[in-house]
Design an enzyme around this catalytic site. Structure first.
Site, mmCIF file in Angstrom:
data_model
loop_
_atom_site.group_PDB
_atom_site.id
_atom_site.type_symbol
_atom_site.label_atom_id
_atom_site.label_comp_id
_atom_site.label_asym_id
_atom_site.label_seq_id
_atom_site.Cartn_x
_atom_site.Cartn_y
_atom_site.Cartn_z
ATOM 1 N N HIS A 1 0.726 -1.239 -0.173
ATOM 2 C CA HIS A 1 0.233 0.021 -0.140
ATOM 3 C C HIS A 1 0.800 1.333 0.168
ATOM 4 C CE1 HIS A 1 0.740 -0.152 4.376
ATOM 5 N NE2 HIS A 1 0.394 1.141 4.345
HETATM 6 C C1 UD1 Z 1 -2.614 5.378 5.448
HETATM 7 C C2 UD1 Z 1 -1.383 6.222 6.268
HETATM 8 C C3 UD1 Z 1 -0.049 4.940 6.135
HETATM 9 C C4 UD1 Z 1 -0.667 3.927 6.956
HETATM 10 C C5 UD1 Z 1 -1.719 3.230 6.047
HETATM 11 C C6 UD1 Z 1 -2.436 1.926 6.692
HETATM 12 C C7 UD1 Z 1 -0.954 8.399 5.819
HETATM 13 C C8 UD1 Z 1 -0.287 9.292 4.936
HETATM 14 N N1 UD1 Z 1 -0.850 7.253 5.315
HETATM 15 O O1 UD1 Z 1 -2.214 5.181 4.221
HETATM 16 O O2 UD1 Z 1 0.804 5.557 6.853
HETATM 17 O O3 UD1 Z 1 0.468 2.759 6.659
HETATM 18 O O4 UD1 Z 1 -3.073 4.316 6.249
HETATM 19 O O5 UD1 Z 1 -3.181 1.243 6.080
HETATM 20 O O6 UD1 Z 1 -1.547 8.721 6.719
HETATM 21 N N2 UD1 Z 1 -9.109 4.468 0.665
HETATM 22 C C9 UD1 Z 1 -10.508 3.984 0.518
HETATM 23 N N3 UD1 Z 1 -11.280 3.393 1.516
HETATM 24 C C10 UD1 Z 1 -10.741 3.525 2.754
HETATM 25 C C11 UD1 Z 1 -9.361 4.119 2.911
HETATM 26 C C12 UD1 Z 1 -8.681 4.540 1.964
HETATM 27 O O7 UD1 Z 1 -10.832 3.663 -0.700
HETATM 28 O O8 UD1 Z 1 -11.470 3.094 3.831
HETATM 29 C C13 UD1 Z 1 -8.363 4.612 -0.633
HETATM 30 C C14 UD1 Z 1 -8.854 6.188 -1.515
HETATM 31 O O9 UD1 Z 1 -8.706 6.109 -2.603
HETATM 32 C C15 UD1 Z 1 -7.666 6.869 -0.615
HETATM 33 C C16 UD1 Z 1 -6.319 5.765 -0.670
HETATM 34 O O10 UD1 Z 1 -7.012 4.546 -0.122
HETATM 35 O O11 UD1 Z 1 -7.317 8.034 -1.577
HETATM 36 C C17 UD1 Z 1 -5.226 6.237 0.617
HETATM 37 O O12 UD1 Z 1 -6.010 6.312 1.729
HETATM 38 P P1 UD1 Z 1 -5.215 7.118 2.655
HETATM 39 O O13 UD1 Z 1 -5.779 7.081 4.267
HETATM 40 O O14 UD1 Z 1 -5.073 8.484 2.199
HETATM 41 O O15 UD1 Z 1 -3.649 6.557 2.946
HETATM 42 P P2 UD1 Z 1 -3.382 5.108 3.083
HETATM 43 O O16 UD1 Z 1 -2.770 4.751 1.841
HETATM 44 O O17 UD1 Z 1 -4.485 4.222 3.403
HETATM 45 N N1 UDP Z 2 -3.972 -6.140 8.537
HETATM 46 C C1 UDP Z 2 -5.330 -6.536 8.409
HETATM 47 N N2 UDP Z 2 -5.839 -6.983 7.508
HETATM 48 C C2 UDP Z 2 -5.415 -7.089 6.237
HETATM 49 C C3 UDP Z 2 -3.947 -6.401 6.086
HETATM 50 C C4 UDP Z 2 -3.326 -6.139 7.236
HETATM 51 O O1 UDP Z 2 -5.787 -6.693 9.598
HETATM 52 O O2 UDP Z 2 -5.920 -7.299 5.146
HETATM 53 C C5 UDP Z 2 -3.073 -5.583 9.643
HETATM 54 C C6 UDP Z 2 -2.046 -6.489 9.907
HETATM 55 O O3 UDP Z 2 -2.227 -7.572 10.696
HETATM 56 C C7 UDP Z 2 -1.306 -5.013 10.695
HETATM 57 C C8 UDP Z 2 -1.859 -3.880 10.144
HETATM 58 O O4 UDP Z 2 -3.046 -4.387 9.436
HETATM 59 O O5 UDP Z 2 -1.586 -5.259 12.328
HETATM 60 C C9 UDP Z 2 -0.982 -3.140 9.414
HETATM 61 O O6 UDP Z 2 -1.597 -2.058 8.827
HETATM 62 P P1 UDP Z 2 -1.160 -1.330 7.421
HETATM 63 O O7 UDP Z 2 -0.206 -2.385 6.851
HETATM 64 O O8 UDP Z 2 -2.450 -0.921 6.795
HETATM 65 O O9 UDP Z 2 -0.354 -0.226 7.765
HETATM 66 P P2 UDP Z 2 1.173 0.169 8.296
HETATM 67 O O10 UDP Z 2 1.485 -0.846 9.460
HETATM 68 O O11 UDP Z 2 2.078 0.154 7.154
HETATM 69 O O12 UDP Z 2 1.199 1.311 8.725
#
Ligand code: UD1
Ligand code: UDP
Length: 354
Positions: free
Chosen positions: A202
């Site tokens: 991601h």
């Molecule tokens: C965010 C965090 C990242 C973390 C990740 C965990 C920031 C800058 N990034 O990244 O550090 O590792 O969460 O998963 O805060 N979207 C959906 N549905 C949702 C959420 C997101 O469709 O419920 C899509 C949207 O298109 C959105 C994109 O995912 O634009 C990115 O979501 P966003 O929350 O901005 O950042 P993450 O990549 O999820």
């Molecule tokens: N995780 C989850 N379901 C998924 C993928 C990840 O529950 O399909 C959990 C995973 O076990 C971990 C957390 O999400 O605890 C990690 O989140 P993510 O990778 O989104 O964010 P990051 O840790 O990189 O900020």
């Protein structure tokens, strides 16, 4: 005392579940969900399955550019803080919700406690790295998961309020391990224990770059292994945009994100983990699963130093080589604490504020 906890993204729900349980024994917690993650598979699933109390506020901020998203959070969080007047604000990790919570709070003179302080990738092109540096700078209590994190803060001249408590994700892993066994997800997908690769992707560095995403897809469809990929919505969006989605869907088990317990079950039974997630690198280490990390650097250096995590970037050749030959055997140190980080955090808050 009254504590506002700010959460918004998937990994924060998992961390907050542990800490909430402890702080609610002695304090009034007001849970504020920014709404950064909102799909049921990215948010509600975690509240239900980890029995996290219903948020007192959900700002419904949703997705957007960094400025839009963080700006909306700061405005909404400030309103809640002015109304609730808590003595402390608790923020987790390194997302925009962490930054929004910390900024709103210090501006109205409410102290901030940062859980997972001191992590550094030393790569300022990562949005999370900027968030970490700023949040640590303004926090009053800095709860570090590792000795490395304490050292990183020391190198930046931050020593006041710093506490080495261990990793709350390790607490979560221990707490949920038994619940995550035999979830039936392997049977549902038709994969065999120890005989498939589990994948998550991601990070912007991999998803926003067509070249990098294509290299990862190429490696996954050509590796000759069963692959399970619960895809983050960001990855799905960009796979579709770059017309890589259909190819991947045909070659592997491309599924919706799963809940924490199903994910842990999949991880504990995987042959190897392939990921660019921060939290998942550690979880692979906790469960003794070799981790191939699709990044050039990691904040969780202990996993790589002990030989259980290999950094391969988005290089197809390196990914395939490590799928075929990465076979760690070494001892894993107890770098992430003793599983009682959440209790230590709660105890320190008591000491500081009583
Ligand atoms: C965010 C965090 C990242 C973390 C990740 C965990 C920031 C800058 N990034 O990244 O550090 O590792 O969460 O998963 O805060 N979207 C959906 N549905 C949702 C959420 C997101 O469709 O419920 C899509 C949207 O298109 C959105 C994109 O995912 O634009 C990115 O979501 P966003 O929350 O901005 O950042 P993450 O990549 O999820
Ligand atoms: N995780 C989850 N379901 C998924 C993928 C990840 O529950 O399909 C959990 C995973 O076990 C971990 C957390 O999400 O605890 C990690 O989140 P993510 O990778 O989104 O964010 P990051 O840790 O990189 O900020």
């Amino acid at each position: 005392m009254d504590i506002v906890s700010v959460v918004g993204a998937r990994p924060q729900f998992i961390k907050a579940a542990q800490v909430s349980r402890e702080i609610r024994k002695k304090h009034k917690e007001i849970l504020l969900h920014t709404g950064q993650h909102y799909d049921p598979t990215m948010s509600a699933t975690f509240f239900d399955e980890l029995e996290i109390p219903e948020p007192d506020y959900n700002l419904g901020v949703g997705s957007g550019s960094h400025a839009e998203q963080t700006g909306r959070m700061v405005i909404g969080i400030e309103e809640v803080l002015l109304k609730e007047k808590p003595q402390l604000v608790l923020v987790y990790g390194d997302t925009n919700s962490t930054l929004g919570g910390a900024l709103a709070s210090v501006k109205v003179h409410i102290p901030v406690a940062h859980v997972e302080a001191g992590l550094r990738s030393f790569n300022r092109s990562m949005p999370e790295e900027v968030n970490r540096v700023i949040v640590d700078r303004v926090s009053h209590l800095l709860f570090c998961p590792t000795k490395t994190a304490v050292k990183n803060l020391e190198n930046e001249g931050l020593t006041k309020g710093v506490h080495l408590v261990g990793d709350v994700m390790y607490d979560a892993a221990l707490h949920n391990k038994a619940l995550a066994e035999d979830r039936g997800i392997l049977e549902k997908l038709g994969v065999k224990r120890g005989n498939y690769l589990l994948v998550t992707v991601h990070r912007p560095s991999n998803t926003d770059s067509k070249e990098n995403l294509a290299a990862i897809v190429d490696a996954l469809v050509s590796c000759g292994e069963d692959v399970v990929f619960p895809a983050h919505p960001r990855a799905v969006k960009l796979l579709k945009r770059y017309e890589l989605y259909e190819e991947l869907k045909e070659g592997i088990h491309l599924i919706e994100p799963v809940g924490y317990l199903d994910f842990t079950c999949l991880l504990m039974n995987a042959k190897k983990m392939i990921t660019d997630s921060g939290g998942v690198q550690k979880e692979a280490y906790f469960h003794e699963i070799p981790c191939i990390t699709l990044r050039e650097e990691t904040e969780w250096v202990e996993t790589a130093e002990d030989g259980w995590n290999i950094l391969v970037g988005a290089d197809k050749g390196k990914i395939l080589n490590s799928i075929n030959s990465f076979d760690p055997k070494g001892k894993r140190r107890e770098s992430y604490g003793d599983g009682k980080a959440s209790k230590k955090i709660s105890d320190i808050i008591d000491d500081e504020f009583s």
